[in-house]
Design an enzyme around this catalytic site. Structure first.
Site, PDB file in Angstrom:
ATOM      1  N   PRO A   2       0.835  -1.205   0.000  1.00 19.56           N
ATOM      2  CA  PRO A   2       0.000   0.000   0.000  1.00 19.56           C
ATOM      3  C   PRO A   2       0.869   1.254   0.000  1.00 19.56           C
ATOM      4  O   PRO A   2       1.816   1.369   0.776  1.00 19.56           O
ATOM      5  CB  PRO A   2      -0.795  -0.132   1.305  1.00 19.56           C
ATOM      6  CG  PRO A   2      -0.788  -1.589   1.614  1.00 19.56           C
ATOM      7  CD  PRO A   2       0.534  -2.097   1.127  1.00 19.56           C
ATOM      8  N   GLU A   3       0.554   2.177  -0.894  1.00 21.96           N
ATOM      9  CA  GLU A   3       1.333   3.406  -0.999  1.00 21.96           C
ATOM     10  C   GLU A   3       0.673   4.506  -0.176  1.00 21.96           C
ATOM     11  O   GLU A   3      -0.375   4.310   0.445  1.00 21.96           O
ATOM     12  CB  GLU A   3       1.506   3.774  -2.469  1.00 21.96           C
ATOM     13  CG  GLU A   3       2.221   2.674  -3.247  1.00 21.96           C
ATOM     14  CD  GLU A   3       2.597   3.041  -4.674  1.00 21.96           C
ATOM     15  OE1 GLU A   3       2.815   4.243  -4.950  1.00 21.96           O
ATOM     16  OE2 GLU A   3       2.679   2.128  -5.523  1.00 21.96           O
ATOM     17  N   LYS A  50       4.383   5.907   4.442  1.00 17.91           N
ATOM     18  CA  LYS A  50       3.750   4.594   4.502  1.00 17.91           C
ATOM     19  C   LYS A  50       3.541   4.126   5.938  1.00 17.91           C
ATOM     20  O   LYS A  50       3.277   2.948   6.176  1.00 17.91           O
ATOM     21  CB  LYS A  50       4.591   3.573   3.732  1.00 17.91           C
ATOM     22  CG  LYS A  50       4.726   3.907   2.250  1.00 17.91           C
ATOM     23  CD  LYS A  50       5.565   2.865   1.526  1.00 17.91           C
ATOM     24  CE  LYS A  50       5.726   3.231   0.060  1.00 17.91           C
ATOM     25  NZ  LYS A  50       6.535   2.226  -0.675  1.00 17.91           N
ATOM     26  N   ARG A 237      12.691  -2.623  -7.855  1.00 20.28           N
ATOM     27  CA  ARG A 237      11.357  -2.860  -8.380  1.00 20.28           C
ATOM     28  C   ARG A 237      11.392  -2.748  -9.903  1.00 20.28           C
ATOM     29  O   ARG A 237      12.358  -2.263 -10.482  1.00 20.28           O
ATOM     30  CB  ARG A 237      10.347  -1.840  -7.815  1.00 20.28           C
ATOM     31  CG  ARG A 237      10.279  -1.768  -6.298  1.00 20.28           C
ATOM     32  CD  ARG A 237       9.730  -3.043  -5.664  1.00 20.28           C
ATOM     33  NE  ARG A 237       8.393  -3.343  -6.120  1.00 20.28           N
ATOM     34  CZ  ARG A 237       7.286  -2.800  -5.621  1.00 20.28           C
ATOM     35  NH1 ARG A 237       7.372  -1.895  -4.652  1.00 20.28           N
ATOM     36  NH2 ARG A 237       6.106  -3.150  -6.079  1.00 20.28           N
TER      37      ARG A 237
END
Length: 249
Positions: A2-3, A50, A237
């Site tokens: 979740p960002e 976050k 990523r």
């Protein structure tokens, strides 16, 4: 993972539902000592990047980081039995929130809370964010801009989806280095605007006219021009970019 837009949405919704109330706090999983929190008043729920911070009367801040798999479930009252895997339940009459599979759920003494805040860069969704500091941090960051945007010490709250979409909107190649103040300011302004849209919608919104669509993130082709989207590892990523709209420098 979740960002920041979803973390701020959780904070906003839970603050509205729970702040100012004395809560029943439990850990059905048994992995958290709820003694300092159960039966005490929750003053505020705060998001920073976050991270979630729960400020409770006469207790250390409770720190939650959802990590890759963490999530909250909302119930219409504490009568709903929690799953065995619930790390934390926050409840009052009429509403209960269950926390499942977080990376972190822990008391945070004052010195640890200060250290956490000091480790984070400006958060585009916080009212106290210093935009000039955000521009400076990104403009002087070493290496690729796409890697810097995932560094929470540069800007707090961005993850892979926002990285891809914001760099597309700014017309920047994720591999670009030393972007300078003007592109950094443009990216910050885009982040402030679009993360707020994402917080309110509960999802990444990079095109308000088509909120369910993405420009390049996890797409085979660019939604704007149809060119094949590039995908490659960057900053741990997968980066996504359009070779036409984000030309390599």
């Amino acid at each position: 993972m979740p960002e920041g837009h979803l973390i701020h949405r959780y904070a906003r919704d839970q603050h509205a539902a729970l702040a100012g109330r004395v809560l029943a706090v439990s850990s059905p999983q048994g992995r958290l000592d709820v003694g300092p929190y159960d039966g005490r008043r929750l003053r505020a729920v705060e998001a920073y990047g976050k991270h979630l911070l729960y400020h409770v009367d006469d207790a250390p801040a409770l720190h939650v980081h959802l990590g890759m798999r963490g999530l909250f479930l909302r119930h219409d009252g504490p009568a709903v039995p929690p799953r065995k895997g619930v790390r934390l339940r926050l409840a009052r009459a009429g509403v209960a929130y269950d926390l499942i599979a977080p990376l972190r759920c822990e008391p945070l003494p004052d010195d640890a809370e200060r250290a956490l805040r000091a480790s984070l860069g400006p958060d585009p969704l916080r009212a106290d964010a210093d935009g000039e500091d955000a521009v400076r941090r990104l403009a002087v960051a070493r290496g690729a801009v796409g890697a810097a945007l995932l560094d929470q010490a540069v800007w707090a709250g961005l993850g892979n989806a926002w990285r891809a979409e914001l760099l597309f909107l700014a017309g920047l190649d994720p591999d670009a280095r030393a972007v300078g103040p003007a592109p950094a300011r443009r990216l910050w302004e885009l982040a402030v605007r679009h993360l707020a849209l994402g917080r309110d919608a509960g999802q990444v919104v990079s095109d308000p006219a088509a909120p369910d669509e993405r420009w390049v993130y996890k797409r085979p082709t660019c939604r704007r021009c149809g060119a094949g989207v590039r995908a490659w590892p960057l900053g741990g990523r997968t980066a996504y970019a359009c070779p036409v709209d984000q030309p390599a420098v």
